[in-house]
Scaffold this active site. Structure first.
Site, short mmCIF file in Angstrom:
data_model
loop_
_atom_site.label_atom_id
_atom_site.label_comp_id
_atom_site.label_asym_id
_atom_site.label_seq_id
_atom_site.Cartn_x
_atom_site.Cartn_y
_atom_site.Cartn_z
N ASP A 241 -9.20 0.43 1.36
CA ASP A 241 -8.30 -0.03 2.41
C ASP A 241 -8.83 0.46 3.75
O ASP A 241 -8.42 1.50 4.25
CB ASP A 241 -6.88 0.50 2.15
CG ASP A 241 -5.85 -0.19 3.02
OD1 ASP A 241 -6.04 -1.37 3.34
OD2 ASP A 241 -4.86 0.45 3.39
N GLU B 40 -10.81 12.98 6.82
CA GLU B 40 -10.68 14.30 6.21
C GLU B 40 -12.01 15.05 6.18
O GLU B 40 -12.07 16.24 6.51
CB GLU B 40 -10.15 14.16 4.78
CG GLU B 40 -8.78 13.55 4.68
CD GLU B 40 -8.51 13.02 3.28
OE1 GLU B 40 -8.14 13.83 2.42
OE2 GLU B 40 -8.69 11.80 3.06
N GLU C 89 -9.18 4.22 -2.76
CA GLU C 89 -7.92 3.99 -3.47
C GLU C 89 -8.16 3.32 -4.81
O GLU C 89 -9.24 2.77 -5.08
CB GLU C 89 -6.97 3.11 -2.63
CG GLU C 89 -6.63 3.68 -1.27
CD GLU C 89 -5.45 2.99 -0.61
OE1 GLU C 89 -4.60 2.42 -1.34
OE2 GLU C 89 -5.40 3.00 0.64
N THR D 46 -9.52 -5.52 3.37
CA THR D 46 -9.32 -4.66 2.21
C THR D 46 -10.26 -5.18 1.13
O THR D 46 -10.32 -6.39 0.91
CB THR D 46 -7.87 -4.71 1.70
OG1 THR D 46 -6.99 -4.27 2.74
CG2 THR D 46 -7.68 -3.82 0.48
N ASP E 225 0.85 -1.19 0.00
CA ASP E 225 0.00 0.00 0.00
C ASP E 225 0.89 1.24 0.00
O ASP E 225 1.71 1.43 0.90
CB ASP E 225 -0.91 0.00 1.23
CG ASP E 225 -2.03 1.03 1.10
OD1 ASP E 225 -2.45 1.30 -0.02
OD2 ASP E 225 -2.47 1.54 2.14
N TYR F 228 1.11 2.82 15.36
CA TYR F 228 1.88 3.00 14.12
C TYR F 228 3.32 3.49 14.34
O TYR F 228 4.16 3.34 13.44
CB TYR F 228 1.15 3.93 13.16
CG TYR F 228 1.36 5.40 13.36
CD1 TYR F 228 2.22 6.12 12.53
CD2 TYR F 228 0.69 6.09 14.37
CE1 TYR F 228 2.40 7.49 12.71
CE2 TYR F 228 0.87 7.44 14.55
CZ TYR F 228 1.73 8.14 13.72
OH TYR F 228 1.91 9.48 13.89
N ARG G 245 -8.77 4.00 12.78
CA ARG G 245 -7.95 5.17 13.06
C ARG G 245 -7.44 5.21 14.50
O ARG G 245 -6.30 5.62 14.75
CB ARG G 245 -8.75 6.45 12.77
CG ARG G 245 -9.25 6.59 11.34
CD ARG G 245 -8.12 6.77 10.37
NE ARG G 245 -8.64 7.03 9.02
CZ ARG G 245 -7.88 7.07 7.93
NH1 ARG G 245 -6.58 6.85 8.03
NH2 ARG G 245 -8.41 7.30 6.75
N GLN H 67 -4.73 2.62 14.90
CA GLN H 67 -3.53 3.04 14.17
C GLN H 67 -2.76 4.13 14.92
O GLN H 67 -1.53 4.11 14.98
CB GLN H 67 -3.92 3.55 12.79
CG GLN H 67 -2.72 3.95 11.93
CD GLN H 67 -3.14 4.33 10.51
OE1 GLN H 67 -4.28 4.15 10.12
NE2 GLN H 67 -2.20 4.86 9.74
N GLU I 94 -10.97 4.08 3.00
CA GLU I 94 -9.99 4.84 2.23
C GLU I 94 -10.21 4.56 0.75
O GLU I 94 -10.16 3.41 0.31
CB GLU I 94 -8.56 4.48 2.64
CG GLU I 94 -8.21 4.95 4.04
CD GLU I 94 -6.73 4.86 4.35
OE1 GLU I 94 -6.01 4.16 3.60
OE2 GLU I 94 -6.28 5.49 5.33
N LYS J 159 -4.88 -2.02 9.87
CA LYS J 159 -5.08 -2.13 8.43
C LYS J 159 -5.31 -3.57 7.96
O LYS J 159 -5.87 -3.78 6.88
CB LYS J 159 -3.86 -1.58 7.68
CG LYS J 159 -3.70 -0.08 7.79
CD LYS J 159 -4.71 0.64 6.93
CE LYS J 159 -4.37 2.11 6.80
NZ LYS J 159 -5.29 2.79 5.88
N HIS K 289 -4.60 13.94 0.05
CA HIS K 289 -4.86 13.23 1.31
C HIS K 289 -3.70 13.41 2.27
O HIS K 289 -3.90 13.70 3.46
CB HIS K 289 -5.08 11.74 1.02
CG HIS K 289 -5.15 10.89 2.24
ND1 HIS K 289 -6.25 10.87 3.07
CD2 HIS K 289 -4.26 10.01 2.78
CE1 HIS K 289 -6.04 10.02 4.07
NE2 HIS K 289 -4.83 9.49 3.92
#
Length: 447
Positions: free
Chosen positions: A251, A391, A219, A275, A145, A262, A255, A258, A217, A271, A152
């Site tokens: 994906d 966002e 993508e 997917t 990924d 992360y 949040r 993460q 997400e 993650k 973004h």
């Protein structure tokens, strides 16, 4: 230098092409004769092996039955038969020339000007798409990924680092991390809300439980074709020939999990739980009329020489209109249609898939047929064009109000997210990617 004919426009892109399959001529179809995406399916309710198909209007053509009827050469017939029960990997491994041969052969027999025998011969090989059960288009051995959506990256960076939204390496190197291939599912995927550790800002210690800030997400995914041998990098002028086709990709992201896990190595359990990709692979040939010049914003550094080439500069980007649609459980119960949240253009991607592939192999890493790249979240420049709820809601601070009156900062159980992608240009037939839908189920109990 390897051929770059996947960028070439030929008779298979002629907007005047019409098919004897009536649905392929409808203005609203995602699958006119100019598209012909590839996928793996079987008739729903059957127990037979999944077989390769192509989409034509609202129908799908069984490529093995078509091969048995003499549509393809002996070499291509053998490859397509090898795909049965295995995925499109044998066709991917065979190289781009055979993929283009497949496209040309299909146009020849599906064109309304084809020999009069073909409609009758192929009638038994056509089935309604609505009657099919799909599986992943190929065996995905590895999944990388990337983080190539500049809008973004900037928007999310401003949420956490207002004075320095982009880290110094972003404009120089395609950033990526290794994802989890085993949890990739095809459109229609249902998955449980993930469990994990998170830590509230005012808490002294982390806690374990269901994700509270579940997000999508938006993508685009790229599937690798033939691949390269270990220790043999792929140059930018050869990279296009190594790309098989594109899919839509969601994906999903936890949040809150993460944010806690992360640092310092990047995403992990936040993650790897799910997917979702679309079942149809739109080939690189079908995308040729929607190519754009690769351009960087004025003042940004140009890529290093190994990530630049004349052909790539002229046509490295692809314009794909991307949308996210949300349907809550209440909306489904009342028959309300999914609500569109945003739209963006994949041509804004800061790094192209050719650059991602070139960089991925620059250290000698070997890619294999069916490997998957994610583009990273594809947002637009406007505040209403975010490719994620993170966002659109400013990190959960500004709830979205849906036509049903419901509000969302992050996804709730029962929510379904549909990604939509299509290509359009003046004087060209519009082509689409088909469905990419996923639905959130309640979390499993924390045993």
């Amino acid at each position: 230098m390897t051929s770059l004919s996947s960028l070439s426009i030929d008779h298979t892109h002629d907007p005047a092409l019409r098919s004897w399959v009536a649905g392929a001529n409808e203005e609203s179809t995602e699958f006119p004769l100019q598209n012909l995406p590839l996928g793996m399916a079987r008739v729903a309710g059957s127990t037979g092996a999944f077989r390769p198909f192509t989409a034509v209007g609202d129908q799908a053509l069984d490529l093995i039955l078509a091969a048995d009827l003499g549509v393809f050469s002996a070499a291509l017939t053998d490859v397509l038969r090898a795909c049965e029960g295995q995925g499109l990997n044998p066709l991917m491994a065979a190289g781009s020339a055979l993929r283009r041969e497949c496209r040309h052969a299909l146009v020849a027999v599906l064109d309304e000007r084809a020999d009069a025998e073909w409609p009758g011969k192929l009638a038994g090989a056509l089935v309604p798409q609505s009657s099919l059960q799909f599986t992943l288009p190929c065996r995905i051995g590895d999944y990388t990924d990337f983080y190539a959506g500049i809008h973004h990256a900037t928007a999310v960076g401003k949420l956490f680092r207002p004075d320095n939204p982009l880290l110094p390496n972003y404009q120089w190197v395609p950033i990526g991390y290794h994802g989890r291939a085993s949890s990739i599912g095809v459109s229609g995927q249902q998955f449980r809300r993930p469990m994990g550790q998170s830590k509230a800002p005012d808490a002294e210690a982390p806690s374990f439980g269901p994700c509270k800030r579940l997000d999508y997400e938006l993508e685009v995914g790229a599937l690798v074709g033939r691949g390269n041998a270990l220790g043999e990098p792929v140059g930018i002028d050869e990279a296009e020939d190594q790309l098989f086709g594109l899919v839509l990709l969601n994906d999903w992201s936890a949040r809150d999990i993460q944010a806690w896990e992360y640092q310092p190595l990047g995403p992990f359990l936040s993650k790897s739980f799910a997917t979702t990709i679309s079942p149809w692979v739109v080939t690189m040939e079908a995308l040729a009329p929607f190519r754009r010049a690769f351009q960087r914003p004025e003042g940004d550094p140009q890529p290093l020489p190994y990530l630049q080439g004349e052909t790539h500069l002229a046509s490295g980007a692809v314009s794909i209109q991307l949308e996210v649609h949300l349907q809550t459980a209440r909306m489904r119960e009342t028959g309300a249609a999914p609500h569109r949240l945003m739209r963006s253009d994949f041509a804004d991607c800061y790094w192209t898939f050719a650059q991602m592939l070139t960089h991925h192999t620059s250290n000698g890493c070997n890619l294999q047929p069916g490997d998957l790249f994610g583009s990273g979240t594809q947002s637009g420049p406007g505040p209403d064009q975010g490719g994620s709820l993170l966002e659109l809601t400013q990190g959960g601070k500004q709830a979205l109000t849906l036509p049903s009156g419901e509000q969302r900062t992050f996804l709730q159980d029962g929510d379904s997210v549909a990604l939509v992608g299509f290509c359009e240009a003046p004087g060209r037939r519009r082509i689409g990617f088909g469905p990419c839908v996923g639905t959130v189920l309640p979390a499993a109990s924390a045993a």
